[in-house]
Design a protein around this motif. Structure first.
Motif, PDB file in Angstrom:
ATOM      1  N   LEU A 273       0.859  -1.180   0.000  1.00  0.00           N
ATOM      2  CA  LEU A 273       0.000   0.000   0.000  1.00  0.00           C
ATOM      3  C   LEU A 273       0.895   1.230   0.000  1.00  0.00           C
ATOM      4  N   ASP A 274       0.634   2.109  -0.920  1.00  0.00           N
ATOM      5  CA  ASP A 274       1.421   3.330  -1.069  1.00  0.00           C
ATOM      6  C   ASP A 274       1.016   4.362  -0.023  1.00  0.00           C
ATOM      7  N   VAL A 275       2.016   4.970   0.596  1.00  0.00           N
ATOM      8  CA  VAL A 275       1.784   6.115   1.476  1.00  0.00           C
ATOM      9  C   VAL A 275       2.205   7.339   0.662  1.00  0.00           C
ATOM     10  N   GLU A 276       1.275   8.258   0.482  1.00  0.00           N
ATOM     11  CA  GLU A 276       1.598   9.445  -0.299  1.00  0.00           C
ATOM     12  C   GLU A 276       2.803  10.157   0.287  1.00  0.00           C
ATOM     13  N   LYS A 277       3.467  10.924  -0.554  1.00  0.00           N
ATOM     14  CA  LYS A 277       4.693  11.619  -0.167  1.00  0.00           C
ATOM     15  C   LYS A 277       4.486  12.436   1.109  1.00  0.00           C
ATOM     16  N   LEU A 278       5.422  12.245   2.044  1.00  0.00           N
ATOM     17  CA  LEU A 278       5.435  13.048   3.270  1.00  0.00           C
ATOM     18  C   LEU A 278       6.510  14.104   3.138  1.00  0.00           C
ATOM     19  N   LEU A 279       6.193  15.314   3.541  1.00  0.00           N
ATOM     20  CA  LEU A 279       7.165  16.391   3.569  1.00  0.00           C
ATOM     21  C   LEU A 279       7.088  17.005   4.956  1.00  0.00           C
ATOM     22  N   VAL A 280       8.185  16.874   5.701  1.00  0.00           N
ATOM     23  CA  VAL A 280       8.200  17.297   7.107  1.00  0.00           C
ATOM     24  C   VAL A 280       9.378  18.241   7.302  1.00  0.00           C
ATOM     25  N   ASN A 281       9.150  19.303   8.057  1.00  0.00           N
ATOM     26  CA  ASN A 281      10.240  20.231   8.352  1.00  0.00           C
ATOM     27  C   ASN A 281      10.837  19.928   9.728  1.00  0.00           C
ATOM     28  N   LEU A 282      12.146  20.135   9.827  1.00  0.00           N
ATOM     29  CA  LEU A 282      12.898  19.913  11.061  1.00  0.00           C
ATOM     30  C   LEU A 282      13.730  21.152  11.349  1.00  0.00           C
ATOM     31  N   GLU A 283      14.009  21.380  12.603  1.00  0.00           N
ATOM     32  CA  GLU A 283      14.937  22.439  12.988  1.00  0.00           C
ATOM     33  C   GLU A 283      16.300  21.797  13.220  1.00  0.00           C
ATOM     34  N   HIS A 284      17.318  22.356  12.562  1.00  0.00           N
ATOM     35  CA  HIS A 284      18.665  21.821  12.738  1.00  0.00           C
ATOM     36  C   HIS A 284      19.664  22.966  12.617  1.00  0.00           C
ATOM     37  N   GLY A 285      20.402  23.203  13.683  1.00  0.00           N
ATOM     38  CA  GLY A 285      21.419  24.248  13.671  1.00  0.00           C
ATOM     39  C   GLY A 285      20.841  25.628  13.419  1.00  0.00           C
ATOM     40  N   GLY A 286      19.662  25.884  13.935  1.00  0.00           N
ATOM     41  CA  GLY A 286      19.039  27.188  13.760  1.00  0.00           C
ATOM     42  C   GLY A 286      18.416  27.388  12.387  1.00  0.00           C
ATOM     43  N   ARG A 287      18.404  26.376  11.580  1.00  0.00           N
ATOM     44  CA  ARG A 287      17.829  26.490  10.240  1.00  0.00           C
ATOM     45  C   ARG A 287      16.708  25.471  10.079  1.00  0.00           C
ATOM     46  N   THR A 288      15.810  25.780   9.190  1.00  0.00           N
ATOM     47  CA  THR A 288      14.738  24.841   8.879  1.00  0.00           C
ATOM     48  C   THR A 288      15.231  23.893   7.792  1.00  0.00           C
ATOM     49  N   ARG A 289      15.085  22.612   8.075  1.00  0.00           N
ATOM     50  CA  ARG A 289      15.460  21.548   7.132  1.00  0.00           C
ATOM     51  C   ARG A 289      14.208  20.758   6.774  1.00  0.00           C
ATOM     52  N   TYR A 290      14.309  19.988   5.707  1.00  0.00           N
ATOM     53  CA  TYR A 290      13.148  19.221   5.251  1.00  0.00           C
ATOM     54  C   TYR A 290      13.512  17.747   5.047  1.00  0.00           C
ATOM     55  N   VAL A 291      12.530  16.913   5.344  1.00  0.00           N
ATOM     56  CA  VAL A 291      12.634  15.486   5.050  1.00  0.00           C
ATOM     57  C   VAL A 291      11.448  15.157   4.153  1.00  0.00           C
TER      58      VAL A 291
ATOM     59  N   MET B 298      -5.649   5.684   6.642  1.00  0.00           N
ATOM     60  CA  MET B 298      -4.471   6.401   6.166  1.00  0.00           C
ATOM     61  C   MET B 298      -4.292   7.772   6.826  1.00  0.00           C
ATOM     62  N   PRO B 299      -5.347   8.546   7.120  1.00  0.00           N
ATOM     63  CA  PRO B 299      -5.120   9.826   7.807  1.00  0.00           C
ATOM     64  C   PRO B 299      -4.435   9.645   9.171  1.00  0.00           C
ATOM     65  N   ALA B 300      -4.829   8.625   9.931  1.00  0.00           N
ATOM     66  CA  ALA B 300      -4.189   8.377  11.236  1.00  0.00           C
ATOM     67  C   ALA B 300      -2.743   7.925  11.052  1.00  0.00           C
ATOM     68  N   ILE B 301      -2.499   7.128  10.024  1.00  0.00           N
ATOM     69  CA  ILE B 301      -1.128   6.677   9.758  1.00  0.00           C
ATOM     70  C   ILE B 301      -0.247   7.862   9.389  1.00  0.00           C
ATOM     71  N   ARG B 302      -0.717   8.695   8.478  1.00  0.00           N
ATOM     72  CA  ARG B 302       0.076   9.861   8.056  1.00  0.00           C
ATOM     73  C   ARG B 302       0.341  10.806   9.217  1.00  0.00           C
ATOM     74  N   ASP B 303      -0.659  11.007  10.074  1.00  0.00           N
ATOM     75  CA  ASP B 303      -0.465  11.865  11.244  1.00  0.00           C
ATOM     76  C   ASP B 303       0.631  11.315  12.152  1.00  0.00           C
ATOM     77  N   GLY B 304       0.577  10.010  12.425  1.00  0.00           N
ATOM     78  CA  GLY B 304       1.603   9.396  13.275  1.00  0.00           C
ATOM     79  C   GLY B 304       2.989   9.485  12.657  1.00  0.00           C
ATOM     80  N   LEU B 305       3.078   9.299  11.340  1.00  0.00           N
ATOM     81  CA  LEU B 305       4.377   9.367  10.665  1.00  0.00           C
ATOM     82  C   LEU B 305       4.927  10.798  10.640  1.00  0.00           C
ATOM     83  N   ILE B 306       4.069  11.774  10.403  1.00  0.00           N
ATOM     84  CA  ILE B 306       4.524  13.171  10.395  1.00  0.00           C
ATOM     85  C   ILE B 306       5.040  13.564  11.774  1.00  0.00           C
TER      86      ILE B 306
END
Length: 171
Positions: free
Chosen positions: A73-91, A112-120
């Protein structure tokens, strides 16, 4: 000449008897082999056919050990931002969930909405530097599998069994 004919006839007669005697012996040997094989096969069937339940159990074991077919089962693309070294990074990650149980895949599709929420939530708590390593990605994959099954409320053997990253980008 009569002597030659008598000798010649006398010489042919024993050969004719040997030929017919050889064919008779061959027929007796063939009949004996067929009887022995038939008796052996009959004894085998008689002795092995006594416990039909055992035979059914053996067939059931073979059927149960048939190769499992993985379902994805495909999980649609996740795009998550992270803070690293004072800068915003993305995964950015694209994943496939894998299970051998159709029920688990069906439930994952429904939830799938609950799965995506947990993964984000999980991805946003990660250390950006650790995700650059193979070990960091492997740990994230294991944690993501736990998060998915927790969101679904499933436990093995009825759970999602693996998660595969199809695309994993750090920026």
């Amino acid at each position: 000449m009569a002597d030659k004919d008598n000798l010649n006839l006398g010489g042919d007669a024993p050969q004719a008897e040997e030929k017919s005697g050889g064919k008779g012996k061959l027929i007796i040997i063939i009949v004996a082999v067929v009887v022995l094989l038939g008796g052996g096969a009959g004894a085998f069937l008689f002795l092995s056919g006594g416990d039909e339940a055992e035979g059914r159990d053996a067939v059931a074991e073979v059927v149960e050990e048939a190769p499992k077919i993985p379902l994805y089962l495909d999980v649609e693309k996740l795009l998550v931002n992270l803070e690293h070294g004072g800068r915003t990074r993305y995964v950015q990650a694209e994943m496939q969930l894998m299970s051998y149980k159709q029920e688990a895949i069906d439930q994952a599709a429904r939830d799938m909405p609950a799965i995506r929420d947990g993964l984000i939530t999980l991805f946003s708590r990660q250390d950006f530097a650790a995700l650059k390593t193979v070990e960091g990605k492997d740990a994230l994959r294991a944690d993501a599998l736990k998060a998915v099954n927790q969101a679904l409320g499933l436990t093995p053997p009825d759970a999602i069994e693996k998660i595969y990253f199809e695309n994993f980008v750090l920026q």
